[in-house]
Design an enzyme around this catalytic site. Structure first.
Site, PDB file in Angstrom:
ATOM      1  N   ASN A 170      68.497  30.792  18.414  1.00 21.93           N
ATOM      2  CA  ASN A 170      69.813  30.307  17.971  1.00 21.93           C
ATOM      3  C   ASN A 170      70.116  28.899  18.473  1.00 21.93           C
ATOM      4  OD1 ASN A 170      69.996  32.813  16.842  1.00 21.93           O
ATOM      5  ND2 ASN A 170      71.787  33.487  17.979  1.00 21.93           N
ATOM      6  N   ARG A 305      62.027  41.793  14.417  1.00 18.17           N
ATOM      7  CA  ARG A 305      62.766  43.037  14.545  1.00 18.17           C
ATOM      8  C   ARG A 305      62.223  44.082  13.559  1.00 18.17           C
ATOM      9  NH1 ARG A 305      68.577  40.132  14.156  1.00 18.17           N
ATOM     10  NH2 ARG A 305      67.317  38.851  12.747  1.00 18.17           N
TER      11      ARG A 305
END
Length: 435
Positions: A170, A305
């Site tokens: 991020n 993920r």
């Protein structure tokens, strides 16, 4: 089914996925492997010393970070709660007028940044830097644990109370460094020395976190799982390389960096560029685009993920191509990588279909719409067919079969490649012709 500018293939490479299970399911996602002593011992002997030193450095740094946090508290003292999670740039705007970075407001943000710098030299993510400075004994990281964890989840933290303690995810760490550099330029002399020293410590963090092959993990010290992969997601590798290039060249905000550190930054940036080219996925010997993450040893794409497959990723590839196209001195290998990547994206364009908005009664869907597009799926298999994932690790070739939570909760289609193709066609290709 999806109409494309080129014929669609079948399934993801068998080497990347478990066998298909159940109707409508084309495969099951498999986890990325962490960096371990056992994996290092299986490498060619010439590669082992550098990787062993890297792993030892990571383990030692995590121990030092944990010890530093514990030392801030008196025996029996309850630590302050983690800082609240934030969003966006955390108040660290990088586009203000230069004079603003010497203002009390900017200096407060810089003070908060310095207070949350880990002993290793990095920063965690998703925090509001306009708030209060860190308290003694307060964790450096917010609660970044997934709220959707399932059994054996790829995103389960090794230690739920110690996650993302130093990360490039991020845009973390890179944003803090750029902000500190801007403030330090406006606060010369002794008054700005704290900001400059914090910046230099952050650059050394990037150097320490870099893999022997030039890549960067998502989290350092290492956290295991997909966090140990070469991370192209969120521009981790390209942004680290770009910042270090500017440091090496002593750009205006970085003129204070000592010559020896600038030289190290330049060497690290060069290695970062090299690993980008090396990790470009080849299919039948031909370069295509990149994965979201790459195995640190083999550079093969790996899963993120549960719902993020080890596939060709168009968003990350668009970002990497943009980075390569901005280089003033691209190598022949980098030029070839751009030509190949753009060619692949052109063929992968989806036309005549629209990805609807979240406001639809039954959530987002891919629907036929004459004249729509081009859009690109986020992930493609090695044959060029879009792939989509569920939280239960199942993979599908039809996005409309996903649960509403996954259809609405993830960017399965995007238009980023259109910008890259436009830049390529309006000047870059002519300046760097195919050889």
């Amino acid at each position: 089914m999806i109409r494309r500018a080129a014929a669609l293939g079948l399934l993801l490479s068998a080497s990347l996925l478990a066998s298909p299970v159940g109707a409508g399911v084309i495969g099951t996602n498999v986890p990325a492997q962490p960096i371990t002593a056992e994996r290092i011992a299986a490498l060619p002997s010439a590669q082992q010393p550098a990787w062993k030193a890297y792993l030892d450095r990571s383990i030692a740094q995590e121990k030092a970070d944990r010890a530093a946090l514990a030392a801030e508290l008196k025996p029996g003292q309850t630590p302050p709660p983690p800082p609240p999670a934030g969003h966006g740039d955390g108040g660290m705007a990088l586009d203000k007028d230069p004079v603003w970075y010497g203002s009390p407001e900017a200096r407060h943000i810089a003070d908060v940044i310095v207070s949350f710098q880990t002993p290793a030299g990095g920063w965690s993510k998703n925090q509001d830097r306009t708030g209060a400075p860190r308290l003694p004994g307060q964790p450096w990281a917010s609660d970044n644990n997934s709220k959707y964890l399932t059994e054996n989840d790829f995103d389960a933290a090794r230690d739920p109370k110690w996650g993302y303690v130093g990360t490039l995810d991020n845009n973390a760490t890179i944003t803090e460094l750029r902000f500190l550099a801007k403030v330090s330029r406006q606060v010369p002399g002794a008054e700005g020395e704290t900001y400059r020293q914090s910046f230099l410590k952050g650059v050394r963090y990037l150097l320490a976190a870099q893999f022997p092959n030039g890549g960067w993990p998502q989290v350092w010290p290492l956290e295991g799982g997909y966090h140990d992969a070469v991370t192209f997601n969120d521009n981790a590798v390209s942004e680290a390389s770009y910042l270090l290039t500017e440091v090496a060249e002593a750009k205006l905000d970085f003129a204070f960096v000592p010559a020896d550190l600038r030289a190290k930054a330049g060497a690290a940036a060069k290695k970062g560029r090299e690993v980008i080219v090396a990790a470009q996925i080849r299919v039948d010997g031909k370069p295509t685009i990149w994965g979201q993450q790459a195995d640190p040893f083999t550079l093969a794409p790996v899963a993120g993920r549960n719902f993020e497959p080890p596939a060709l990723a168009t968003g990350e590839s668009a970002d990497l191509l943009f980075y390569l196209m901005q280089l003033p001195d691209p190598t022949p290998a980098e030029v070839a990588a751009v030509h190949a990547g753009v060619a692949w994206l052109r063929k992968a364009a989806i036309v005549g279909f629209e990805w609807t908005g979240k406001g639809e009664p039954d959530g987002r869907h891919l629907v036929e719409k004459p004249g729509a597009g081009p859009i690109w799926a986020r992930y493609y298999d090695t044959s060029g067919k879009p792939v989509f994932g569920e939280r239960d690790k199942t993979l599908r070739d039809n996005v409309n079969e996903l649960s509403r939570e996954r259809r609405d909760g993830y960017s399965w289609f995007g238009t980023q490649p259109a910008k890259i193709i436009g830049l390529y066609e309006t000047g870059w290709a002519a300046k760097h012709p195919v050889k």
